[in-house]
Design an enzyme around this catalytic site. Sequence first.
Site, PDB file in Angstrom:
ATOM      1  N   TYR A  63      59.421   6.648  41.254  1.00 38.00           N
ATOM      2  CA  TYR A  63      60.657   6.890  42.014  1.00 38.00           C
ATOM      3  C   TYR A  63      61.757   5.930  41.541  1.00 38.00           C
ATOM      4  CZ  TYR A  63      63.752   6.258  46.106  1.00 38.00           C
ATOM      5  OH  TYR A  63      64.840   6.116  46.940  1.00 38.00           O
ATOM      6  N   SER A  87      68.564   2.952  44.645  1.00 36.32           N
ATOM      7  CA  SER A  87      67.586   2.299  45.529  1.00 36.32           C
ATOM      8  C   SER A  87      67.229   0.914  45.016  1.00 36.32           C
ATOM      9  CB  SER A  87      66.316   3.157  45.568  1.00 36.32           C
ATOM     10  OG  SER A  87      65.230   2.423  46.059  1.00 36.32           O
ATOM     11  N   LYS A 109      65.437   6.550  39.437  1.00 30.37           N
ATOM     12  CA  LYS A 109      66.765   6.042  39.832  1.00 30.37           C
ATOM     13  C   LYS A 109      67.386   5.259  38.667  1.00 30.37           C
ATOM     14  CE  LYS A 109      66.930   7.055  44.374  1.00 30.37           C
ATOM     15  NZ  LYS A 109      67.870   8.063  44.885  1.00 30.37           N
TER      16      LYS A 109
HETATM   17  N1  NAD Z   1      66.088   6.355  53.466  1.00 34.35           N
HETATM   18  C1  NAD Z   1      66.042   5.192  52.801  1.00 34.35           C
HETATM   19  O1  NAD Z   1      65.556   4.180  53.304  1.00 34.35           O
HETATM   20  C2  NAD Z   1      66.608   5.101  51.406  1.00 34.35           C
HETATM   21  C3  NAD Z   1      66.644   3.851  50.769  1.00 34.35           C
HETATM   22  C4  NAD Z   1      67.177   3.771  49.473  1.00 34.35           C
HETATM   23  C5  NAD Z   1      67.659   4.904  48.859  1.00 34.35           C
HETATM   24  N2  NAD Z   1      67.592   6.100  49.487  1.00 34.35           N
HETATM   25  C6  NAD Z   1      68.087   7.289  48.788  1.00 34.35           C
HETATM   26  O2  NAD Z   1      69.074   7.873  49.601  1.00 34.35           O
HETATM   27  C7  NAD Z   1      69.064   9.281  49.420  1.00 34.35           C
HETATM   28  C8  NAD Z   1      68.957   9.951  50.781  1.00 34.35           C
HETATM   29  O3  NAD Z   1      67.793   9.489  51.445  1.00 34.35           O
HETATM   30  P1  NAD Z   1      67.366  10.141  52.839  1.00 34.35           P
HETATM   31  O4  NAD Z   1      66.410   9.214  53.477  1.00 34.35           O
HETATM   32  O5  NAD Z   1      68.571  10.594  53.566  1.00 34.35           O
HETATM   33  O6  NAD Z   1      66.556  11.401  52.287  1.00 34.35           O
HETATM   34  P2  NAD Z   1      66.393  12.845  52.934  1.00 34.35           P
HETATM   35  O7  NAD Z   1      65.164  13.426  52.328  1.00 34.35           O
HETATM   36  O8  NAD Z   1      66.487  12.786  54.414  1.00 34.35           O
HETATM   37  O9  NAD Z   1      67.677  13.619  52.395  1.00 34.35           O
HETATM   38  C9  NAD Z   1      67.739  14.209  51.118  1.00 34.35           C
HETATM   39  C10 NAD Z   1      68.490  15.526  51.275  1.00 34.35           C
HETATM   40  O10 NAD Z   1      68.630  16.115  49.987  1.00 34.35           O
HETATM   41  C11 NAD Z   1      68.224  17.478  50.039  1.00 34.35           C
HETATM   42  N3  NAD Z   1      67.717  17.837  48.712  1.00 34.35           N
HETATM   43  C12 NAD Z   1      66.642  17.303  48.067  1.00 34.35           C
HETATM   44  N4  NAD Z   1      66.484  17.869  46.861  1.00 34.35           N
HETATM   45  C13 NAD Z   1      67.491  18.772  46.735  1.00 34.35           C
HETATM   46  C14 NAD Z   1      67.861  19.663  45.699  1.00 34.35           C
HETATM   47  N5  NAD Z   1      67.132  19.780  44.587  1.00 34.35           N
HETATM   48  N6  NAD Z   1      68.950  20.443  45.885  1.00 34.35           N
HETATM   49  C15 NAD Z   1      69.682  20.359  47.028  1.00 34.35           C
HETATM   50  N7  NAD Z   1      69.360  19.527  48.055  1.00 34.35           N
HETATM   51  C16 NAD Z   1      68.278  18.747  47.904  1.00 34.35           C
HETATM   52  C17 NAD Z   1      67.180  17.525  51.136  1.00 34.35           C
HETATM   53  O11 NAD Z   1      66.979  18.804  51.682  1.00 34.35           O
HETATM   54  C18 NAD Z   1      67.754  16.539  52.138  1.00 34.35           C
HETATM   55  O12 NAD Z   1      68.645  17.172  53.023  1.00 34.35           O
HETATM   56  C19 NAD Z   1      67.922   9.588  48.464  1.00 34.35           C
HETATM   57  O13 NAD Z   1      68.413   9.705  47.152  1.00 34.35           O
HETATM   58  C20 NAD Z   1      67.042   8.363  48.565  1.00 34.35           C
HETATM   59  O14 NAD Z   1      66.314   8.145  47.369  1.00 34.35           O
HETATM   60  C21 NAD Z   1      67.081   6.229  50.735  1.00 34.35           C
END
Ligand code: NAD
Length: 338
Positions: free
Chosen positions: A143, A119, A147
Amino acid sequence: MTSHFLVVGGAGFIGSHLVAGIVSGGDHCTVLDNLQTGHLAAVDPRASFILGDLADPVTLDTVLASQRWDGVFHLADLSLVGESMREPMRYLTINPGNAGRLIDACIRHGVRRLVFTSSANVFGNADAAPLDEDTPMRPASAYGEGKFIVERMLQWAERVHGLQFACLRFFNAAGADPGGRLGEAHQPETHLIPLAIDAALGHRPPLALYGDDYATPDGTCVRDYVHVSDLVSAHLLAMERIEQSSVHYNVGLGRGYSVREVIESVGRIAGCTVPMHCAGRRAGDPAWLIASPSRIMRETGWRPRFTSLDEIVESALIWRRNHPQGYETAALQRSLLA
Ligand SMILES: NC(=O)c1ccc[n+]([C@@H]2O[C@H](COP(=O)([O-])OP(=O)(O)OC[C@H]3O[C@@H](n4cnc5c(N)ncnc54)[C@H](O)[C@@H]3O)[C@@H](O)[C@H]2O)c1
């Protein structure tokens, strides 16, 4: 030759789009997800699904030993910046702990490539200039710190065990599948575009604008919004690229929009005014986060297809209008799993 990838977190917002991209490209995909924030209905039916938690080393060993994997994508983190500032120890133990178990299992089971969704929060409080990969990492939230720790773990995994990795520092993921099947449905939702859309459609109370006294042109925070389909192509290109060497890429459009500009865009596309009120700043929110995506563009040929905020907002609005309840209810999710 077709490849078989494991997507951890493939039922989530970005992960479900990635899974659809992998299987549409003709490769095989298995999702490992505990559904804590994900949705079974978001997993492409052409992919295999395993209900399991990264915290469970037995599950990880079973899954990784079950076949030969051509690569692993890790998108399964707790990812609420505000929550991480209220519960820092939870974020600093769970996210790096889960990633450490996954990296260790990959090494022991001979997986050679891992793409980690990092991130922009690893950079902390940056200034207005677009952030390239040489920008010092000074996370301003637990957070972001988590990362950062995982990025460092991956460097050790490469140095000692030869695991090839990519760290993709995503800025603000937004928008929805142009085919209309997938979209963003977090519970609770904390991302600006879906919140503004829901406020405009009357699904939520007025939008809270967190801070209008930042050192930015209109006083509100500036972010780089990138379409989720463009993040899919970034993942796939990074997985290919790490055949040559491990990489760190900052992934965004290289252009920032303020919170007020996003609210105006949603109002313009939805054809109404977004109800809103000003609230105080949130802990851990930097004023500016804009990517310099030059390196990923140069090294992989990545080119975003959605280059304007209005296009991104429009795709998110179409999905929300067609899915006012998001995905399945918790009860339906349980019955699908039964
Ligand atoms: N959405 C954004 O704007 C954004 C920006 C930068 C980075 N990210 C990173 O991208 C990744 C995905 O983001 P997102 O928005 O799709 O999040 P999200 O919460 O929609 O998806 C995360 C998925 O991981 C699963 N999960 C979480 N912990 C788990 C575990 N212990 N075991 C198995 N499954 C698990 C959840 O059930 C979910 O399906 C994350 O790592 C987030 O930090 C997201």
